[in-house]
Design a protein around this motif. Structure first.
Motif, mmCIF file in Angstrom:
data_model
loop_
_atom_site.group_PDB
_atom_site.id
_atom_site.type_symbol
_atom_site.label_atom_id
_atom_site.label_comp_id
_atom_site.label_asym_id
_atom_site.label_seq_id
_atom_site.Cartn_x
_atom_site.Cartn_y
_atom_site.Cartn_z
ATOM 1 N N GLU A 1 -8.417 3.327 7.609
ATOM 2 C CA GLU A 1 -9.267 2.143 7.621
ATOM 3 C C GLU A 1 -9.785 1.829 9.014
ATOM 4 O OE1 GLU A 1 -7.648 -1.298 5.754
ATOM 5 O OE2 GLU A 1 -9.408 -2.539 6.223
ATOM 6 N N ARG B 1 -11.954 6.416 5.849
ATOM 7 C CA ARG B 1 -11.152 6.269 4.623
ATOM 8 C C ARG B 1 -11.377 7.432 3.654
ATOM 9 N NH1 ARG B 1 -9.904 0.043 3.262
ATOM 10 N NH2 ARG B 1 -7.986 1.117 2.589
ATOM 11 N N LYS C 1 -8.914 1.060 -6.665
ATOM 12 C CA LYS C 1 -9.663 0.423 -5.582
ATOM 13 C C LYS C 1 -10.566 1.444 -4.911
ATOM 14 C CE LYS C 1 -6.354 1.060 -1.768
ATOM 15 N NZ LYS C 1 -5.380 0.425 -0.862
ATOM 16 N N HIS C 2 -11.612 0.966 -4.190
ATOM 17 C CA HIS C 2 -12.071 -0.393 -4.004
ATOM 18 C C HIS C 2 -13.355 -0.539 -4.795
ATOM 19 C CE1 HIS C 2 -9.811 1.007 -0.477
ATOM 20 N NE2 HIS C 2 -9.424 -0.226 -0.299
ATOM 21 N N ASP D 1 -9.823 -7.851 -1.774
ATOM 22 C CA ASP D 1 -9.253 -7.126 -0.658
ATOM 23 C C ASP D 1 -8.929 -8.189 0.399
ATOM 24 O OD1 ASP D 1 -10.001 -3.863 0.700
ATOM 25 O OD2 ASP D 1 -8.377 -5.254 1.134
ATOM 26 N N MET E 1 -8.957 -3.629 -7.458
ATOM 27 C CA MET E 1 -9.189 -4.365 -6.214
ATOM 28 C C MET E 1 -10.670 -4.311 -5.894
ATOM 29 S SD MET E 1 -7.741 -3.745 -2.341
ATOM 30 C CE MET E 1 -6.035 -4.081 -2.752
ATOM 31 N N PHE F 1 -14.857 -4.514 -0.040
ATOM 32 C CA PHE F 1 -15.400 -5.396 0.996
ATOM 33 C C PHE F 1 -16.923 -5.444 0.980
ATOM 34 C CE2 PHE F 1 -11.691 -6.513 3.255
ATOM 35 C CZ PHE F 1 -10.891 -5.406 3.496
ATOM 36 N N ASP G 1 0.841 -1.202 0.000
ATOM 37 C CA ASP G 1 0.000 0.000 0.000
ATOM 38 C C ASP G 1 0.874 1.250 0.000
ATOM 39 O OD1 ASP G 1 -1.659 -2.146 1.885
ATOM 40 O OD2 ASP G 1 -2.871 -0.981 0.478
#
Ligand code: GLC
Length: 729
Positions: free
Chosen positions: A482, A156, A196-197, A275, A240, A243, A98
């Motif tokens: 996060e 985030r 992402k995401h 992820d 990516m 979630f 990351d």
């Protein structure tokens, strides 16, 4: 940009990458193919007994395709040797990390650099990040994070470019270009990027990380997809999966997202990584009964690589043998992963990124630190400057520097600080001591958490002995990023009490708001004379803040998000719909969309930011009253700097589609230009508009513009009132 002889990939004459992938696939066993789908994390520092060594046997059998969180030229070489020298086909590993806003030189957090509206410098920052990461053996960054974020409760938001699809798409393009360059990877100063995401992770209900999102397909396509489409158009190598579930289907096993949209509509040819654990989490979502079913569902939906789930490795070979997964699907996923490795030149030289000399020469290079300082000062947003209390004089002034963020080397760099060393950070305190020497009195005052007020007395004494107070409040590094959603956006701990204490000292107060999100200012604003938002400004945030406070740099940042007055307003964004009872439809009539206890408007609008000079806008005109289907029209405005010093202004163009087959936002950003004007200078700024700029997902779910009347607004923020109109034929 620091220079070092780039280890150029050996000239790749001969067969194309596609041919080489086909050839290699033809020689791989089923187990070796499945191995490429597997990504493991390094479980601990390699200096200790590597508990990760439990994967060594799999590496030696060629049953691991990638690792994350292994860093450093020596460590990546070590793991690479195991994979390459012991496995049958010597397929190299991909090393991912990351690298979200820098590797060792940390730039401002992404939300901050988005506030610079400076695409060239954002691109440069990511090129530097790629240069340093590649020098440390990294091939692939899990960035840019391109999630639209309209809820500051979501921690985030710090990693995002804010609320707007147009700005978010521009930032996405700049970041991908910075990481990947032209995509040839001829040198060793670029890395694979990862959009992402995917998708709508920032739309989490209640602002709670990982939580359900329920957005319509039209909102997905109009609001959340554009930055991903921009990244894809810029050639981003990977995606990516997110979630969250969307409309009941988790993104990691969502064929609409991963197959229909990403591959069939957008033509994406790279690969999609889960992820961390997001395949296994299908069980918690209640979407599958067990991890075996999760693996099958996710892989057939279009997910290609398994990050730390232990899902694909044990099951996909059996799925292929039993016909549950087609060999073509397996070869598509493995082929995309192998193609990435060929593109990086890893088959010719698996160690070309693991060069300790280059690592030593490039990390924290002076040119990198200077670029970080420059972007950090351009990311600062000035929200208030009563009686021009700023800029501060640099001599003959006694300054009290107070607050938990003033001398906070780790908090200052913010979330996702990769391999930063807090000793690298130049804090606000260090920078201001350099400017004011003995004229600076420092007192921490309090912490960001807890309720210890024992530091108030020293803070009060410092203020009493000074001419002005610079107060650095905000969030510590553990309050941002996060899994840091907050139900309150108030300053935590006794920070407000500290401000109230200092306010009683009666000296001018300059608030530095150093955080990863907007914090509520309604109660605070009356007590301070100036508000400057450096966000979490990175390694060189201290000198950058000093440059702005002293006027060495005239602030030019503009908010990439609407700044709420209250959590009760969230989600709050400027491109909202009008509703059937907009304000002030009937000013005397109370029956319109409002709160009885608060205005609808943000405390500070999207696109807002003050300067030490002033700009005025006039002479707005459109080149033609009618825009034809195949034509273009130009919107021109005159901007003048009426102050006594040069300054930069982000000129913003908004468009309103008055009537649509579906309800349309009251305005949308459709252009911006950051310009510099000398004192007294005036300049025409022109924007071009075509029907494509007016397109949206219409009632019949086709994408395009609709004839009718449009308004344009040009100005310094989303409340721009200078307006003109045109008709689309
Ligand atoms: C995390 C994050 C993701 C990151 C990944 C690897 O959970 O959601 O953004 O890239 O795991 O660290």
């Amino acid at each position: 940009m620091a220079r070092f002889p780039l280890r150029r990939a050996p000239r790749r004459a001969g067969p194309s990458i596609d041919d080489r992938v086909r050839d290699l696939l033809s020689r791989m066993t089923l187990e070796e193919k499945v191995g490429q789908l597997v990504q493991y994390s390094s479980r601990e520092d390699m200096t200790g007994p590597a508990s990760g060594s439990s994967i060594t046997p799999q590496l030696e059998k060629g049953e691991v395709g990638s690792m994350l969180n292994v860093v450093g030229a020596a460590e990546t070489r070590r793991w690479q040797q195991i994979a390459v020298e012991h496995s049958r086909l010597h397929i190299p590993l991909l090393f991912g990390l990351d690298v979200i806003h820098g590797y060792r030189t940390l730039f401002p957090i992404p939300l901050a650099s988005a506030a610079s509206w400076d695409m060239a410098r954002i691109e440069q920052a990511e090129h530097i990040a790629a240069t340093e990461a590649a020098a440390a053996g990294i091939h692939w960054t899990f960035a840019p994070m391109v999630d639209i974020a309209r809820d500051p409760r979501w921690g985030r938001i710090a990693e995002s470019a804010g609320e707007d699809p147009f700005l978010g798409a521009a930032v996405a393009r700049a970041r991908v270009r910075g990481f990947q360059g032209d995509g040839s990877f001829a040198g060793t100063d670029r890395v694979l990027a990862c959009a992402k995401h995917f998708a709508a992770y920032g739309a989490a209900q209640a602002g709670r990380d990982y939580f359900t999102t329920d957005v319509t397909e039209r909102v997905l396509r109009d609001v959340y997809f554009p930055p991903f489409q921009a990244a894809k158009a810029e050639g981003v190598a990977t995606f990516m999966a997110a979630f969250n579930d969307i409309d009941g289907t988790p993104c990691s096993a969502n064929p609409f997202l991963l197959d229909q949209v990403l591959r069939r509509e957008w033509g994406f040819k790279g690969f999609v990584v889960s992820d961390w654990g997001s395949i296994e989490e299908l069980r918690a979502h209640g979407n599958v009964a067990d991890i075996r079913e999760a693996a099958l569902k996710a892989f057939n939906a279009g997910l290609d690589m398994d990050m730390e789930n232990g899902a694909f490795g044990p099951h996909v070979a059996e799925f292929v043998r039993t016909g549950k997964v087609s060999l073509a699907r397996l070869d598509q996923a493995v082929g995309a992963i192998l193609a990435a490795k060929f593109r990086l030149g890893l088959f010719e030289d698996p160690y070309r990124f693991s060069d300790e000399q280059r690592q030593a020469a490039l990390l924290l290079a002076p040119a990198h630190l200077e670029a970080a300082r420059d972007l950090a000062r351009r990311s600062c947003v000035l929200l208030k400057n009563k009686d021009a209390v700023l800029p501060l004089k640099t001599s003959g002034l006694k300054v009290a520097l107070v607050g938990p963020l003033a001398d906070a080397p780790l908090d200052q760099v913010g979330t996702w600080h990769a391999k930063a060393d807090k000793n690298d950070t130049v804090t606000v305190r260090a920078a201001l001591e350099k400017v004011y020497g003995a004229g600076l009195r420092y007192a921490r005052g309090c912490e960001t958490q807890g309720d210890d007020r024992s530091g108030f007395a020293a803070a009060r004494a410092a203020a009493a002995a000074s001419d002005v107070v610079v107060l650095a409040l905000g969030e510590d590094v553990f309050q941002s990023g996060e899994s840091t959603s907050r139900a309150s956006l108030d300053f935590s701990g006794p920070q407000i009490a500290l401000l109230e204490e200092l306010h009683r000292a009666g000296k001018p107060i300059v608030l530095l708001l150093m955080a990863g999100r907007p914090l509520l200012l309604e109660k605070i604003e009356p007590m301070v004379d100036a508000i400057l938002v450096p966000w979490h400004p990175g390694t060189m945030g201290g000198p950058a803040v000093a440059d702005v406070l002293t006027g060495a740099y005239n602030p030019s940042g503009k908010l990439p998000i609407s700044w709420p007055r209250s959590v009760g307003q969230i989600p709050l964004f400027y491109a909202h719909k009008n509703s059937g009872r907009p304000e002030p439809l009937r000013p005397k009539d109370p029956y319109f969309s409002r709160y009885i206890d608060l205005p609808n408007s943000p405390q500070f609008p999207f696109g807002f930011g003050l300067s030490y000079t002033s700009f005025v806008y006039d002479q707005l005109r459109v080149s033609a009253p009618v825009l034809t289907e195949s034509g273009a029209l130009t919107v021109t405005v005159r901007v003048r700097n009426i102050g006594r010093r040069a300054g930069e202004e982000v000129v913003q163009l908004y468009v309103r589609d008055r009537v649509g087959s579906v309800t349309r936002p009251v305005r949308e950003l459709k252009g911006f230009q950051k310009i510099e004007l000398a004192a007294g200078e005036a300049r025409d700024v022109a924007f071009s508009l075509t029907p494509a700029d007016l397109a949206f997902w219409r009632a019949d779910m086709t994408f395009g513009a609709e004839p009718g009347d449009f308004d344009v607004f040009v100005g310094p923020d989303a409340t721009a009132s200078l307006t003109a109109s045109f008709k689309l034929d």
